[in-house]
Design a protein around this motif. Structure first.
Motif, PDB file in Angstrom:
ATOM      1  N   GLU A   1       0.245   2.031  23.553  1.00 44.38           N
ATOM      2  CA  GLU A   1       0.652   1.256  22.375  1.00 44.38           C
ATOM      3  C   GLU A   1       0.764  -0.244  22.659  1.00 44.38           C
ATOM      4  N   PHE A   2       1.500  -0.568  23.728  1.00 52.55           N
ATOM      5  CA  PHE A   2       1.798  -1.976  23.956  1.00 52.55           C
ATOM      6  C   PHE A   2       0.570  -2.767  24.390  1.00 52.55           C
ATOM      7  N   TYR A   3      -0.080  -2.351  25.466  1.00 56.63           N
ATOM      8  CA  TYR A   3      -1.215  -3.114  25.992  1.00 56.63           C
ATOM      9  C   TYR A   3      -2.382  -3.218  25.008  1.00 56.63           C
ATOM     10  N   PRO A   4      -2.785  -2.133  24.327  1.00 57.68           N
ATOM     11  CA  PRO A   4      -3.909  -2.262  23.381  1.00 57.68           C
ATOM     12  C   PRO A   4      -3.606  -3.208  22.229  1.00 57.68           C
ATOM     13  N   ASN A   5      -2.311  -3.290  21.827  1.00 55.54           N
ATOM     14  CA  ASN A   5      -1.942  -4.116  20.675  1.00 55.54           C
ATOM     15  C   ASN A   5      -1.411  -5.492  21.065  1.00 55.54           C
ATOM     16  N   PHE A   6      -1.399  -5.803  22.355  1.00 56.19           N
ATOM     17  CA  PHE A   6      -0.855  -7.079  22.802  1.00 56.19           C
ATOM     18  C   PHE A   6      -1.557  -8.280  22.158  1.00 56.19           C
ATOM     19  N   PRO A   7      -2.894  -8.286  22.038  1.00 54.70           N
ATOM     20  CA  PRO A   7      -3.557  -9.447  21.419  1.00 54.70           C
ATOM     21  C   PRO A   7      -3.103  -9.711  19.984  1.00 54.70           C
ATOM     22  N   LYS A   8      -2.554  -8.697  19.313  1.00 45.62           N
ATOM     23  CA  LYS A   8      -2.149  -8.857  17.913  1.00 45.62           C
ATOM     24  C   LYS A   8      -0.737  -9.419  17.769  1.00 45.62           C
TER      25      LYS A   8
ATOM     26  N   GLU B   1       2.542 -11.918  17.848  1.00 48.75           N
ATOM     27  CA  GLU B   1       2.709 -13.321  17.491  1.00 48.75           C
ATOM     28  C   GLU B   1       2.767 -14.186  18.747  1.00 48.75           C
ATOM     29  N   THR B   2       2.239 -15.400  18.627  1.00 45.06           N
ATOM     30  CA  THR B   2       2.170 -16.309  19.764  1.00 45.06           C
ATOM     31  C   THR B   2       3.556 -16.603  20.329  1.00 45.06           C
ATOM     32  N   GLN B   3       4.536 -16.823  19.464  1.00 43.79           N
ATOM     33  CA  GLN B   3       5.892 -17.140  19.921  1.00 43.79           C
ATOM     34  C   GLN B   3       6.472 -16.004  20.757  1.00 43.79           C
ATOM     35  N   PHE B   4       6.203 -14.777  20.332  1.00 41.85           N
ATOM     36  CA  PHE B   4       6.695 -13.614  21.078  1.00 41.85           C
ATOM     37  C   PHE B   4       6.009 -13.526  22.442  1.00 41.85           C
ATOM     38  N   LYS B   5       4.717 -13.853  22.467  1.00 38.30           N
ATOM     39  CA  LYS B   5       3.995 -13.836  23.744  1.00 38.30           C
ATOM     40  C   LYS B   5       4.589 -14.842  24.723  1.00 38.30           C
TER      41      LYS B   5
ATOM     42  N   LYS C   1       7.704 -15.905  24.822  1.00 38.03           N
ATOM     43  CA  LYS C   1       8.985 -15.376  25.294  1.00 38.03           C
ATOM     44  C   LYS C   1       8.773 -14.275  26.322  1.00 38.03           C
ATOM     45  N   LEU C   2       7.812 -13.419  26.054  1.00 39.15           N
ATOM     46  CA  LEU C   2       7.533 -12.320  26.964  1.00 39.15           C
ATOM     47  C   LEU C   2       7.001 -12.832  28.297  1.00 39.15           C
ATOM     48  N   ALA C   3       6.106 -13.825  28.231  1.00 40.30           N
ATOM     49  CA  ALA C   3       5.561 -14.406  29.461  1.00 40.30           C
ATOM     50  C   ALA C   3       6.665 -15.052  30.293  1.00 40.30           C
ATOM     51  N   THR C   4       7.599 -15.741  29.624  1.00 39.72           N
ATOM     52  CA  THR C   4       8.726 -16.357  30.328  1.00 39.72           C
ATOM     53  C   THR C   4       9.597 -15.310  31.000  1.00 39.72           C
ATOM     54  N   ALA C   5       9.877 -14.230  30.279  1.00 42.54           N
ATOM     55  CA  ALA C   5      10.701 -13.152  30.839  1.00 42.54           C
ATOM     56  C   ALA C   5      10.032 -12.522  32.052  1.00 42.54           C
TER      57      ALA C   5
END
Length: 269
Positions: free
Chosen positions: A80-87, A89-93, A95-99
């Protein structure tokens, strides 16, 4: 593989430059200050490589742990997560990258080699003792402290007591003895004059054999191997000429051929 190099091209460019810069700095400092203790470049690269490999192993074990212990979480991430990662929101990406980055930094700190920290701390302590000198034969306030730590209340040769006291300050198990042959026990030796063996590291213990005594008669700390092949050491109860009955703590250059054995008490973790 092509995508990997494309994604990490900046890192793959910077890392070699940092290595070259470190090598140049190390060579320059060693040339300008030949009697000072600088870490051997190739030993440091070995330490760094070991840390990287160990970090990768820790991450691999964590991945296996998630897959085995939390199979539903793993299934969600994979399906679920990896296949849908490109979809996402940029802001969430962001935050996730920072974490993820913070977790990476934390994992790096947690997996840092404890024995290297001990070695560096010991080197710092040894360097601060290079001004220790006898006031009377085999005695001064600091030298008395070395000897008392191994059970002597009166002046005796103190090179082994110096080694024991310094290891004890960092809770490193050792013979805790004023008898220098205690530091050349077979179970502790990693390097011998004739067979060589494991590459010694900073803060390993170096011993010297004296034919007239028919035994090990002096002991100190290995610091590094110089570019010219000498062993840089820090020893107690020596002097400028390298005597085993000197007047203080000195940094010395010793020919490897004169070294009897090197023992390791700061164990790998």
């Amino acid at each position: 593989m092509k995508d990997f190099f494309k994604t990490f091209k900046e890192e793959l460019t910077v890392i070699p430059l940092l290595i070259i810069g470190f090598f140049a700095l190390n060579m320059g400092l060693s040339y300008l200050f030949p009697n000072n203790a600088f870490f051997d470049f190739f030993s440091e690269m070995e330490n760094i490589a070991y840390s990287v490999v160990r970090f990768i192993v820790v991450l691999a074990l964590a991945w296996v742990g998630v897959r085995v212990i939390f199979p539903n979480v793993f299934k969600f991430l994979k399906n679920e997560f990896y296949p849908n990662f490109p979809k996402l929101e940029t802001q969430f990406k962001y935050k996730l990258a920072t974490a993820i980055f913070l977790v990476f930094v934390l994992a790096s700190a947690i997996t840092a080699k404890a024995q290297d920290n001990t070695r560096h701390e010991l080197l710092k302590n040894l360097t601060e003792q290079l001004d220790v000198r006898e006031v009377t034969a085999n005695s001064s306030p600091m030298i008395d402290t070395y000897l008392q730590s191994v059970g002597f209340d009166y002046p005796v040769p103190w090179c082994a007591a110096f080694v024991s006291w310094n290891l004890n300050q960092l809770d490193v198990d050792n013979p805790n003895s004023a008898w220098s042959p205690s530091f050349a026990r077979d179970k502790d030796v990693i390097w011998r004059n004739k067979t060589r063996g494991i590459q010694p590291k900073c803060s390993d213990v170096v011993t010297f054999y004296y034919a007239r005594l028919k035994r090990v008669g002096h002991v100190g700390f290995f610091i590094k191997e110089s570019k010219s092949g000498y062993f840089i050491t820090i020893e107690g109860n020596t002097n400028g000429g390298g005597s085993r009955e000197g007047d203080g703590v000195y940094m010395k250059k010793r020919p490897p051929g004169k070294v009897f054995a090197i023992s390791r008490y700061i164990k790998e973790v």
